[in-house]
Design a protein around this motif. Structure first.
Motif, short mmCIF file in Angstrom:
data_model
loop_
_atom_site.label_atom_id
_atom_site.label_comp_id
_atom_site.label_asym_id
_atom_site.label_seq_id
_atom_site.Cartn_x
_atom_site.Cartn_y
_atom_site.Cartn_z
N TYR A 72 0.81 -1.22 0.00
CA TYR A 72 0.00 0.00 0.00
C TYR A 72 0.85 1.27 0.00
O TYR A 72 0.32 2.37 -0.10
N SER A 73 2.18 1.12 0.11
CA SER A 73 3.04 2.28 0.17
C SER A 73 3.65 2.64 -1.19
O SER A 73 4.37 3.64 -1.30
N PHE A 74 3.37 1.87 -2.23
CA PHE A 74 3.98 2.13 -3.54
C PHE A 74 3.48 3.44 -4.13
O PHE A 74 2.29 3.73 -4.09
N GLU A 75 4.42 4.20 -4.68
CA GLU A 75 4.09 5.46 -5.33
C GLU A 75 4.88 5.59 -6.62
O GLU A 75 6.08 5.32 -6.64
N TYR A 76 4.21 6.01 -7.66
CA TYR A 76 4.86 6.33 -8.93
C TYR A 76 5.64 7.62 -8.71
O TYR A 76 5.14 8.57 -8.12
N ALA A 77 6.90 7.66 -9.16
CA ALA A 77 7.74 8.83 -8.91
C ALA A 77 8.33 9.42 -10.19
O ALA A 77 9.33 10.12 -10.14
N GLY A 78 7.71 9.14 -11.32
CA GLY A 78 8.18 9.71 -12.58
C GLY A 78 8.73 8.65 -13.51
O GLY A 78 8.89 7.49 -13.14
N ALA A 79 9.01 9.07 -14.74
CA ALA A 79 9.53 8.14 -15.74
C ALA A 79 10.25 8.91 -16.83
O ALA A 79 10.10 10.12 -16.96
N GLU A 80 11.01 8.16 -17.60
CA GLU A 80 11.77 8.74 -18.71
C GLU A 80 11.68 7.78 -19.88
O GLU A 80 11.78 6.57 -19.71
N VAL A 81 11.53 8.32 -21.08
CA VAL A 81 11.44 7.50 -22.30
C VAL A 81 12.71 7.70 -23.12
O VAL A 81 13.11 8.83 -23.39
N LYS A 82 13.31 6.60 -23.49
CA LYS A 82 14.44 6.61 -24.42
C LYS A 82 14.08 5.68 -25.58
O LYS A 82 13.30 4.75 -25.40
N ILE A 83 14.66 5.93 -26.72
CA ILE A 83 14.39 5.09 -27.90
C ILE A 83 15.63 4.26 -28.20
O ILE A 83 16.75 4.78 -28.21
N GLU A 84 15.38 3.00 -28.44
CA GLU A 84 16.45 2.06 -28.76
C GLU A 84 16.25 1.55 -30.18
O GLU A 84 15.15 1.12 -30.53
N GLU A 85 17.29 1.59 -30.95
CA GLU A 85 17.24 1.12 -32.33
C GLU A 85 17.73 -0.33 -32.36
O GLU A 85 18.73 -0.67 -31.71
N PHE A 86 17.02 -1.21 -33.08
CA PHE A 86 17.44 -2.60 -33.17
C PHE A 86 16.96 -3.20 -34.49
O PHE A 86 16.14 -2.62 -35.19
N ALA A 87 17.50 -4.37 -34.80
CA ALA A 87 17.09 -5.08 -36.02
C ALA A 87 17.03 -6.57 -35.72
O ALA A 87 17.94 -7.13 -35.11
N GLN A 88 15.96 -7.21 -36.15
CA GLN A 88 15.85 -8.65 -36.03
C GLN A 88 16.18 -9.33 -37.36
O GLN A 88 16.48 -10.51 -37.40
N VAL A 89 16.07 -8.54 -38.41
CA VAL A 89 16.38 -9.00 -39.76
C VAL A 89 17.30 -7.97 -40.39
O VAL A 89 17.12 -6.75 -40.19
N ARG A 90 18.25 -8.41 -41.16
CA ARG A 90 19.20 -7.51 -41.81
C ARG A 90 18.46 -6.42 -42.59
O ARG A 90 17.49 -6.68 -43.28
N ASP A 91 18.92 -5.19 -42.45
CA ASP A 91 18.41 -4.02 -43.18
C ASP A 91 16.97 -3.64 -42.83
O ASP A 91 16.33 -2.91 -43.58
N GLU A 92 16.44 -4.10 -41.71
CA GLU A 92 15.10 -3.70 -41.27
C GLU A 92 15.18 -3.15 -39.86
O GLU A 92 14.99 -3.88 -38.88
N LEU A 93 15.49 -1.86 -39.77
CA LEU A 93 15.60 -1.22 -38.47
C LEU A 93 14.23 -1.06 -37.83
O LEU A 93 13.25 -0.74 -38.51
N GLN A 94 14.21 -1.25 -36.52
CA GLN A 94 13.01 -1.00 -35.74
C GLN A 94 13.40 -0.16 -34.53
O GLN A 94 14.58 -0.05 -34.18
N TYR A 95 12.41 0.42 -33.91
CA TYR A 95 12.61 1.27 -32.74
C TYR A 95 11.68 0.82 -31.63
O TYR A 95 10.52 0.50 -31.88
N ARG A 96 12.20 0.79 -30.42
CA ARG A 96 11.36 0.50 -29.26
C ARG A 96 11.65 1.51 -28.17
O ARG A 96 12.77 2.03 -28.07
N ALA A 97 10.64 1.75 -27.38
CA ALA A 97 10.81 2.65 -26.24
C ALA A 97 11.32 1.86 -25.04
O ALA A 97 10.88 0.74 -24.79
N VAL A 98 12.26 2.46 -24.35
CA VAL A 98 12.73 1.94 -23.07
C VAL A 98 12.26 2.96 -22.05
O VAL A 98 12.72 4.10 -22.03
N VAL A 99 11.31 2.56 -21.23
CA VAL A 99 10.72 3.46 -20.24
C VAL A 99 11.30 3.12 -18.87
O VAL A 99 11.12 2.01 -18.37
N ASP A 100 12.03 4.06 -18.28
CA ASP A 100 12.54 3.89 -16.92
C ASP A 100 11.50 4.44 -15.96
O ASP A 100 11.32 5.66 -15.85
#
Length: 109
Positions: A72-100
């Protein structure tokens, strides 16, 4: 008898004084998107979801089911979004958010 009551009261009060507030963070990843804008949008959607959680829901979302942790003591204290570039297949870049996600809770240990 008075000494026993004083000792018991002292132990009870000192036990509550041992509780400490813990500040922590957890990285949450979104799925992959074809553009950075889509990934940022998904990241901020994650933030919106965490901001709306109750204390108990937040503790469950963070997998914090540990002994000595007050759900019952948990509190949200903010967050930050960063973007990470990755590829699972050659020449197909994708982007995902990394939320801290930053949060805090009381630990009785």
């Amino acid at each position: 008898m008075k000494k026993l009551i004083v000792i018991a009261a002292t132990i009870l009060l000192s036990g509550s004084a041992l509780a400490t507030t813990v500040n922590a963070s957890k990285a949450v990843l979104t799925q992959g998107y074809t553009s950075q804008a889509q990934a940022y949008e998904a990241g901020f959607d994650v933030i919106d979801q965490y901001q709306e959680l109750s204390a108990v829901e937040l503790s469950k979302a963070l997998n914090m089911n540990m002994l000595g942790v007050d759900q019952y003591s948990f509190e949200y204290a903010g967050a930050e979004v960063k973007i990470e570039e990755f590829a699972q297949v050659r020449d197909e870049l994708q982007y995902r958010a990394v939320v801290d996600v930053n949060y805090q809770y009381d630990n009785d240990n």
